[in-house]
Motif scaffolding. Structure first.
Motif, PDB file in Angstrom:
ATOM      1  N   PRO A 117      -9.359   2.171  -2.977  1.00 53.59           N
ATOM      2  CA  PRO A 117      -8.318   1.268  -3.495  1.00 53.59           C
ATOM      3  C   PRO A 117      -8.545  -0.196  -3.128  1.00 53.59           C
ATOM      4  N   ALA A 118      -9.044  -0.457  -1.914  1.00 51.79           N
ATOM      5  CA  ALA A 118      -9.239  -1.854  -1.488  1.00 51.79           C
ATOM      6  C   ALA A 118     -10.316  -2.507  -2.366  1.00 51.79           C
ATOM      7  N   TRP A 119     -11.425  -1.776  -2.577  1.00 55.56           N
ATOM      8  CA  TRP A 119     -12.494  -2.316  -3.425  1.00 55.56           C
ATOM      9  C   TRP A 119     -12.011  -2.446  -4.872  1.00 55.56           C
ATOM     10  N   ARG A 120     -11.288  -1.420  -5.319  1.00 58.00           N
ATOM     11  CA  ARG A 120     -10.823  -1.355  -6.709  1.00 58.00           C
ATOM     12  C   ARG A 120      -9.942  -2.556  -7.076  1.00 58.00           C
ATOM     13  N   ALA A 121      -9.083  -2.958  -6.124  1.00 58.43           N
ATOM     14  CA  ALA A 121      -8.175  -4.085  -6.392  1.00 58.43           C
ATOM     15  C   ALA A 121      -8.985  -5.362  -6.640  1.00 58.43           C
ATOM     16  N   ILE A 122     -10.010  -5.587  -5.809  1.00 59.42           N
ATOM     17  CA  ILE A 122     -10.839  -6.790  -5.964  1.00 59.42           C
ATOM     18  C   ILE A 122     -11.638  -6.701  -7.268  1.00 59.42           C
ATOM     19  N   TYR A 123     -12.142  -5.491  -7.538  1.00 56.27           N
ATOM     20  CA  TYR A 123     -12.940  -5.262  -8.754  1.00 56.27           C
ATOM     21  C   TYR A 123     -12.113  -5.540 -10.010  1.00 56.27           C
ATOM     22  N   GLU A 124     -10.893  -5.022 -10.031  1.00 54.57           N
ATOM     23  CA  GLU A 124     -10.084  -5.197 -11.238  1.00 54.57           C
ATOM     24  C   GLU A 124      -9.716  -6.661 -11.474  1.00 54.57           C
TER      25      GLU A 124
END
Ligand code: NDP
Length: 419
Positions: A117-124
């Motif tokens: 989730p932490a990576w995903r938020a930055i990715y999105e």
């Protein structure tokens, strides 16, 4: 006289290590370190009788910064060559910073778990702001620029063929052939045949992620994203012949757009046969390319990792693969007020590579530039501190080294263009 720590001992690393051992006057000492030490020991035993490079081996799990730091502290290298997987880029960069050592790799960072989730938020957020949705991008490693600069260290990113040599070709075109570059088309053709219905030429997980993602290209200052494999062209490649190629997103487009800002359009095409595409589509449709773990008979498995276990090991393709690769860049632009076109490329023969280093041309065309990038750093040809991609350095000594160590350039001043 240099001591180099090489992390990873797979298809690409094996070629880079063979090549380092062909230049023992620079690579006097190398330590091959990987997750599975037995592979490093096997390669070291094979190479030791053929070189004066002093080879040692070590076990390391490069997902853990403290393990990499401990290894660097005990070996005291002048350079760390990261030829493991893109998942380890940041941990190895952290370790290099902690120990004051220069760094290089062959592919930009992407996370192993894209559901984090932490990576995903930055990715999105990045997808929305930048306009392309590949899992990999330079932002993570460019964020280290100030730290490397302040530490007086160099991190060389992406010294393989593409990324890598393709950017040196761009720097070369800019330096010697053009006043301004208008368009860049990077063409990656593999005319090799391994005889399997389906196999990937390098790490299957990384390869399948790359080619199943939406394509994108840079045009007039922004990204244009398209569904995967939806732009197809045919091209008649020198020494290979006519092939179908498809527009993909590729990491060097991002750095080239930054470093050659006048370029109005930058695209990347890769050739694929129909059988490869049909297999990939089926695998994707049934969920075999997923990185999300599933529970199977009480055991957690990641579909794409399971698929990797079923597919031929890319390293085993060497003896079976026949044919040639042709990778290069076509430019349009202006010199002395006149429109001109230029094509610079390399042709590499799978069987010749196998004879020389026991690997097919895909590993060879990545491993040789990895060695040549290290050579530039170790011999003081490339010294700029900070975090940099290949096109930011002088292309001349690098291309000379590639000519010498197995990937000579060819060129044309009247190439067929891609529409
Ligand atoms: P392989 O899967 O053949 O090899 C990867 C190696 O890294 C293996 O030796 C593996 O060890 C090791 N490794 C994996 N995880 C870890 C870890 N946590 N700690 C230590 N070692 C680890 O990959 P390739 O050789 O095909 O690819 C290597 C790199 O080259 C990749 O980053 C790939 O993206 C890049 N590449 C770049 C290209 C370019 O043109 N720029 C083209 C092709 C590839 P083990 O044996 O235990 O699994």
């Amino acid at each position: 006289m240099s001591k180099v720590l090489i992390i990873g001992c797979g298809g690409v690393a094996s070629v880079a290590i063979h090549k380092c051992c062909q230049v023992p006057e620079v690579f006097t000492d190398i330590c091959i370190a990987s997750r599975t030490k037995s592979k490093c020991d096997k390669l070291a035993a094979e190479l030791a009788p053929k070189t004066t490079t002093n080879i040692t081996t070590a076990q390391v799990d490069a997902d853990h910064v403290d393990e990499v730091i401990a290894l660097i502290k005990s070996y005291q290298p002048d350079l760390v060559m990261n030829i493991a997987l893109p998942y380890q880029d940041l941990t190895i960069m952290d370790a290099c910073l902690a120990c004051g050592v220069n760094y290089m790799d062959t592919a930009n960072y992407e996370p192993e778990n894209t559901d984090d989730p932490a990576w995903r938020a930055i990715y999105e957020k990045r997808c929305k702001e930048a306009g392309f949705s590949a899992y990999f991008d330079y932002s993570w490693q460019w964020a280290y620029a100030k730290k490397f600069e302040e530490a007086g260290l160099t991190a060389l990113l992406g010294s393989g063929f593409d990324p890598g040599v393709t950017q040196a070709y761009c720097a070369y075109a800019k330096k010697h052939e053009f006043d301004t570059i208008d368009t860049i088309d990077i063409l990656d053709c593999n005319g090799g045949d391994h005889g399997y219905a389906f196999a990937t030429n390098f790490n299957p997980e990384i390869n399948l992620r790359e080619v199943s993602a939406p394509g994108s290209y840079w045009e007039n200052g922004h990204w244009v994203e398209i569904p995967a494999m939806s732009i197809k062209r045919e091209y008649d490649f020198d020494k290979v012949g006519q092939k179908d190629m498809y527009l993909l997103h590729h990491e060097e487009i991002e750095s080239l757009a930054k470093n050659i800002p006048e370029a109005k359009r930058i695209r990347f095409f890769m050739t694929f046969g129909q059988s490869y595409l049909d297999h990939m589509r089926c695998l994707e449709d049934v969920g075999m390319l997923s990185t999300t773990p599933i529970n199977f008979n009480g055991q957690e498995i990641v579909p794409i990792q399971f698929l990797k276990a079923l597919l031929p090991d890319p390293a085993s393709l060497g003896p079976r693969t026949k044919g040639k690769t042709n990778i290069g860049c076509i430019f349009t632009g202006k010199k002395d007020g006149k429109e001109k076109t230029y094509y610079i490329y390399n042709v590499c023969d799978h069987q010749e590579c196998y004879k020389e280093v026991g690997s097919q041309a895909i590993s060879y065309t990545t491993g040789v530039p990895a060695m040549c990038g290290a050579l530039m750093l170790l011999t003081g040809k490339w010294t700029t501190k900070g975090v940099h991609t290949v096109e930011e350095f002088d292309p001349d000594p690098y291309l000379d080294a590639l000519d010498k160590y197995g990937l000579p350039r060819s060129e044309s001043h009247s190439p067929a263009l891609v529409d």
